[in-house]
Design a protein around this motif. Structure first.
Motif, PDB file in Angstrom:
ATOM      1  N   SER A  31      35.508  32.046  40.942  1.00  0.00           N
ATOM      2  CA  SER A  31      34.867  33.072  40.708  1.00  0.00           C
ATOM      3  C   SER A  31      34.626  33.971  39.552  1.00  0.00           C
ATOM      4  O   SER A  31      35.098  33.602  38.597  1.00  0.00           O
ATOM      5  N   TYR A  32      33.387  34.457  39.949  1.00  0.00           N
ATOM      6  CA  TYR A  32      32.783  34.686  38.413  1.00  0.00           C
ATOM      7  C   TYR A  32      32.423  36.468  38.538  1.00  0.00           C
ATOM      8  O   TYR A  32      30.329  36.702  39.715  1.00  0.00           O
ATOM      9  N   GLY A  33      32.797  37.478  38.050  1.00  0.00           N
ATOM     10  CA  GLY A  33      32.941  38.454  38.355  1.00  0.00           C
ATOM     11  C   GLY A  33      32.393  39.027  40.224  1.00  0.00           C
ATOM     12  O   GLY A  33      34.058  39.319  40.429  1.00  0.00           O
ATOM     13  N   GLY A  34      31.294  40.085  41.100  1.00  0.00           N
ATOM     14  CA  GLY A  34      31.683  39.925  42.401  1.00  0.00           C
ATOM     15  C   GLY A  34      30.823  38.768  43.483  1.00  0.00           C
ATOM     16  O   GLY A  34      30.589  39.300  43.889  1.00  0.00           O
ATOM     17  N   SER A  35      31.043  37.263  42.567  1.00  0.00           N
ATOM     18  CA  SER A  35      30.576  35.973  43.702  1.00  0.00           C
ATOM     19  C   SER A  35      31.352  35.231  43.607  1.00  0.00           C
ATOM     20  O   SER A  35      31.957  34.988  42.612  1.00  0.00           O
ATOM     21  N   VAL A  36      31.501  34.228  44.344  1.00  0.00           N
ATOM     22  CA  VAL A  36      32.040  33.301  44.114  1.00  0.00           C
ATOM     23  C   VAL A  36      31.136  32.079  43.966  1.00  0.00           C
ATOM     24  O   VAL A  36      29.562  32.206  44.696  1.00  0.00           O
ATOM     25  N   VAL A  37      31.704  31.391  43.986  1.00  0.00           N
ATOM     26  CA  VAL A  37      30.299  29.756  42.901  1.00  0.00           C
ATOM     27  C   VAL A  37      30.708  28.817  43.455  1.00  0.00           C
ATOM     28  O   VAL A  37      32.146  28.714  43.508  1.00  0.00           O
ATOM     29  N   LEU A  38      30.357  27.999  44.028  1.00  0.00           N
ATOM     30  CA  LEU A  38      31.076  26.930  45.033  1.00  0.00           C
ATOM     31  C   LEU A  38      29.663  25.333  43.632  1.00  0.00           C
ATOM     32  O   LEU A  38      28.722  25.397  44.448  1.00  0.00           O
ATOM     33  N   GLU A  39      30.445  24.726  43.548  1.00  0.00           N
ATOM     34  CA  GLU A  39      29.994  23.283  43.438  1.00  0.00           C
ATOM     35  C   GLU A  39      29.819  21.875  43.745  1.00  0.00           C
ATOM     36  O   GLU A  39      31.249  21.738  43.027  1.00  0.00           O
ATOM     37  N   MET A  40      29.128  21.020  44.331  1.00  0.00           N
ATOM     38  CA  MET A  40      30.108  20.265  44.876  1.00  0.00           C
ATOM     39  C   MET A  40      28.699  19.200  43.358  1.00  0.00           C
ATOM     40  O   MET A  40      27.723  18.816  43.692  1.00  0.00           O
ATOM     41  N   LEU A  41      30.027  18.173  43.212  1.00  0.00           N
ATOM     42  CA  LEU A  41      29.393  17.312  41.990  1.00  0.00           C
ATOM     43  C   LEU A  41      29.637  15.988  42.340  1.00  0.00           C
ATOM     44  O   LEU A  41      30.816  15.387  42.485  1.00  0.00           O
ATOM     45  N   ASN A  42      28.231  14.968  42.878  1.00  0.00           N
ATOM     46  CA  ASN A  42      28.954  13.189  42.978  1.00  0.00           C
ATOM     47  C   ASN A  42      27.963  12.690  42.333  1.00  0.00           C
ATOM     48  O   ASN A  42      27.262  12.584  41.745  1.00  0.00           O
ATOM     49  N   ASP A  43      28.256  11.235  42.211  1.00  0.00           N
ATOM     50  CA  ASP A  43      27.565  10.297  41.213  1.00  0.00           C
ATOM     51  C   ASP A  43      27.361   9.620  42.082  1.00  0.00           C
ATOM     52  O   ASP A  43      27.275   9.650  44.007  1.00  0.00           O
TER      53      ASP A  43
ATOM     54  N   ALA B  25      26.663  26.656  45.222  1.00  0.00           N
ATOM     55  CA  ALA B  25      26.635  27.805  46.593  1.00  0.00           C
ATOM     56  C   ALA B  25      26.952  29.185  45.952  1.00  0.00           C
ATOM     57  O   ALA B  25      28.044  28.907  45.326  1.00  0.00           O
ATOM     58  N   ALA B  26      25.650  30.120  45.320  1.00  0.00           N
ATOM     59  CA  ALA B  26      26.981  31.556  44.908  1.00  0.00           C
ATOM     60  C   ALA B  26      26.705  32.789  46.381  1.00  0.00           C
ATOM     61  O   ALA B  26      25.289  32.153  46.289  1.00  0.00           O
ATOM     62  N   VAL B  27      27.815  33.476  46.406  1.00  0.00           N
ATOM     63  CA  VAL B  27      27.624  34.113  47.287  1.00  0.00           C
ATOM     64  C   VAL B  27      28.055  35.206  46.572  1.00  0.00           C
ATOM     65  O   VAL B  27      29.235  35.272  46.498  1.00  0.00           O
ATOM     66  N   PRO B  28      27.929  36.195  46.637  1.00  0.00           N
ATOM     67  CA  PRO B  28      28.421  37.715  46.535  1.00  0.00           C
ATOM     68  C   PRO B  28      29.055  38.402  47.065  1.00  0.00           C
ATOM     69  O   PRO B  28      29.108  37.630  48.818  1.00  0.00           O
ATOM     70  N   LEU B  29      30.187  38.670  46.800  1.00  0.00           N
ATOM     71  CA  LEU B  29      31.641  39.116  47.656  1.00  0.00           C
ATOM     72  C   LEU B  29      31.293  41.245  47.166  1.00  0.00           C
ATOM     73  O   LEU B  29      31.304  41.546  46.871  1.00  0.00           O
ATOM     74  N   PRO B  30      31.331  41.522  49.012  1.00  0.00           N
ATOM     75  CA  PRO B  30      31.164  42.795  48.902  1.00  0.00           C
ATOM     76  C   PRO B  30      32.211  43.400  48.203  1.00  0.00           C
ATOM     77  O   PRO B  30      33.366  43.382  47.857  1.00  0.00           O
ATOM     78  N   ALA B  31      31.396  44.885  48.360  1.00  0.00           N
ATOM     79  CA  ALA B  31      32.954  45.994  47.404  1.00  0.00           C
ATOM     80  C   ALA B  31      33.028  46.280  47.887  1.00  0.00           C
ATOM     81  O   ALA B  31      33.075  46.689  48.972  1.00  0.00           O
ATOM     82  N   PRO B  32      34.465  46.574  47.466  1.00  0.00           N
ATOM     83  CA  PRO B  32      35.420  47.142  47.698  1.00  0.00           C
ATOM     84  C   PRO B  32      34.852  48.752  48.743  1.00  0.00           C
ATOM     85  O   PRO B  32      34.149  49.434  48.537  1.00  0.00           O
ATOM     86  N   ALA B  33      35.972  49.218  50.079  1.00  0.00           N
ATOM     87  CA  ALA B  33      34.745  50.818  50.698  1.00  0.00           C
ATOM     88  C   ALA B  33      34.812  52.052  50.087  1.00  0.00           C
ATOM     89  O   ALA B  33      34.134  52.367  49.725  1.00  0.00           O
ATOM     90  N   ASP B  34      36.384  51.042  48.718  1.00  0.00           N
ATOM     91  CA  ASP B  34      36.356  53.045  48.208  1.00  0.00           C
ATOM     92  C   ASP B  34      35.444  52.753  46.913  1.00  0.00           C
ATOM     93  O   ASP B  34      35.674  53.976  46.136  1.00  0.00           O
ATOM     94  N   GLU B  35      35.101  51.633  46.546  1.00  0.00           N
ATOM     95  CA  GLU B  35      33.972  51.695  44.986  1.00  0.00           C
ATOM     96  C   GLU B  35      32.512  51.018  45.392  1.00  0.00           C
ATOM     97  O   GLU B  35      31.686  50.270  44.580  1.00  0.00           O
TER      98      GLU B  35
END
Length: 415
Positions: free
Chosen positions: A336-348, A389-399
């Motif tokens: 998780s980076y701030g308001g997003s979640v980042v997935l990385e797959m690295l292969n040789d 893949a970078a996907v933003p996380l939804p903001a909380p309902a109260d913010e």
């Protein structure tokens, strides 16, 4: 989206086994050069002084025939075992060529050459020991006679030469047999591993079929039985009590719709992709395909729709690793980076692109774009491949956010 099937994994595993079989066979053929080479040198040294053209041609023919037998014994030995007829015929040729020990001691490699191929055929330790001692004894007898002929003025008598030569030849035969048996055992282990993977895959498919059949029986058994009973009752009452028949048919309609709803829910459950389950499954598949996989745990509290997209990315990434690379290692990280979640797959082991890309990564980009995310991919380093893949996380309902939602980055871009 392309999904790696069991047939794809089995095909790659079969190719890997066949490649290792060829490597093993070629290693034995390269070793043959170390046996035939000294024999040819000895033949060249003996020609003219000790033997004539006729004998030299006969020895050359014998060496060629013995080399052919050697290749045949190695191939059949790796496949399960050579026939006794081939072992006996090759032994006769090796014994005949070994008589050249009377002329030059370098011809002592000929019986060891034959022994190194024969021991690849499965046999007991006692038979292998007897074979080594027998070959050492034959070589010692011929070498003792040859020593008396080549060096008649030697200091040691024949009963002093024979035990020493017998011990040396038997020890050399034992070492050669041990080395070849060890390599044969490595080949057997690869075959057993291949068979075990195939058996486990078939067992998993069988268990999944049984689970699916049980679920269908539990879902539809009661509903279909109820529909059958209600339908028969409505048929009997159609003429005497139409209102009761209509009520029964209404119950049939309700039961049918309920059964359809349950089947759709079950199918939706089968099609659902869970992040943790996909991580565990991908790790097992890659390990079975010979790829060391290191995967970190996903962050807690991810929304279901984000988890689903990340699971599809992991599945497609594993498919590409299996189909489009010769990978030995793959790492998966979800952070998780701030308001997003980042997935990385690295292969040789990434292979050079041999054509236009498939639709799998495009489909991933479209899935991520629905949530405002992006998918990027490309080569990394000498032979690496990175899928991010970078996907933003939804903001909380109260913010709620103060400004407009930013537009999604271009889907499927290359790194």
């Amino acid at each position: 989206m392309t999904v790696a099937t069991a047939a794809d994994i089995e095909e790659q595993d079969t190719r890997r086994l066949e490649r290792y079989r060829r490597v093993t066979y070629r290693s034995f053929m390269f070793a043959a050069v170390g046996f035939v080479g000294p024999s040819l040198i000895a033949l060249a040294n003996a020609y003219g002084d000790d033997i004539g053209a006729g004998v030299a041609l006969a020895v050359l023919a014998g060496l060629g025939l013995l080399t052919w037998f050697y290749a045949r014994l190695v191939r059949t030995g790796l496949e399960g075992g050579a026939r006794r007829r081939d072992i006996a015929a090759s032994g006769a040729v090796a014994g005949a060529v070994s008589l050249m020990l009377l002329v030059d001691p370098l011809f002592s490699v000929v019986p060891v050459f034959w022994l190194s191929a024969v021991v690849l055929t499965p046999m007991s330790r006692g038979r292998i020991a007897a074979l080594c001692l027998g070959t050492g004894g034959v070589c010692a007898v011929i070498a003792t006679v040859g020593a008396g002929r080549i060096a008649p003025d030697g200091n040691l008598p024949w009963y002093g030469v024979f035990p020493m030569v017998f011990a040396i030849y038997s020890a050399v035969c034992g070492v050669v047999a041990f080395v070849n048996l060890y390599q044969r055992r490595m080949w057997d282990m690869h075959r057993e591993t291949h068979a075990a993977r195939d058996a486990l895959a078939r067992l998993a498919v069988t268990e999944e079929r049984l689970r699916f059949s049980r679920d269908l029986h539990d879902l539809l058994g009661h509903s279909l039985s109820l529909i059958a009973v209600k339908s028969e009752l409505a048929m009997r009452m159609a003429g005497t009590d139409p209102e009761r028949a209509g009520a029964e048919m209404a119950d049939v309609r309700h039961a049918a719709r309920e059964a359809l709803r349950e089947v759709r829910a079950a199918v939706s459950g089968y099609r659902a992709v869970e992040l943790e389950a996909e991580l565990a499954g991908v790790r097992a598949v890659l390990e079975a395909a010979g790829v060391r996989c290191e995967a970190g745990a996903p962050p807690d509290g991810l929304p279901p729709e984000v988890r689903s997209v990340l699971a599809w990315v992991i599945r497609e990434g594993a498919t590409n690793v299996i189909k489009h690379s010769e990978a030995r290692r793959c790492t998966i990280s979800i952070t998780s980076y701030g308001g997003s979640v980042v997935l990385e797959m690295l292969n040789d082991g990434a292979r050079a692109a041999d054509g236009p890309g498939g639709s799998g990564l495009t489909g991933l980009a479209e899935r991520a774009a629905v949530l405002g995310g992006e998918v990027a991919y490309g080569r990394r380093g000498r032979d690496g491949f990175l899928l991010r893949a970078a996907v933003p996380l939804p903001a909380p309902a109260d913010e709620p956010g103060d400004g407009p939602v930013p537009a999604a980055a271009p889907a499927g871009r290359e790194v």
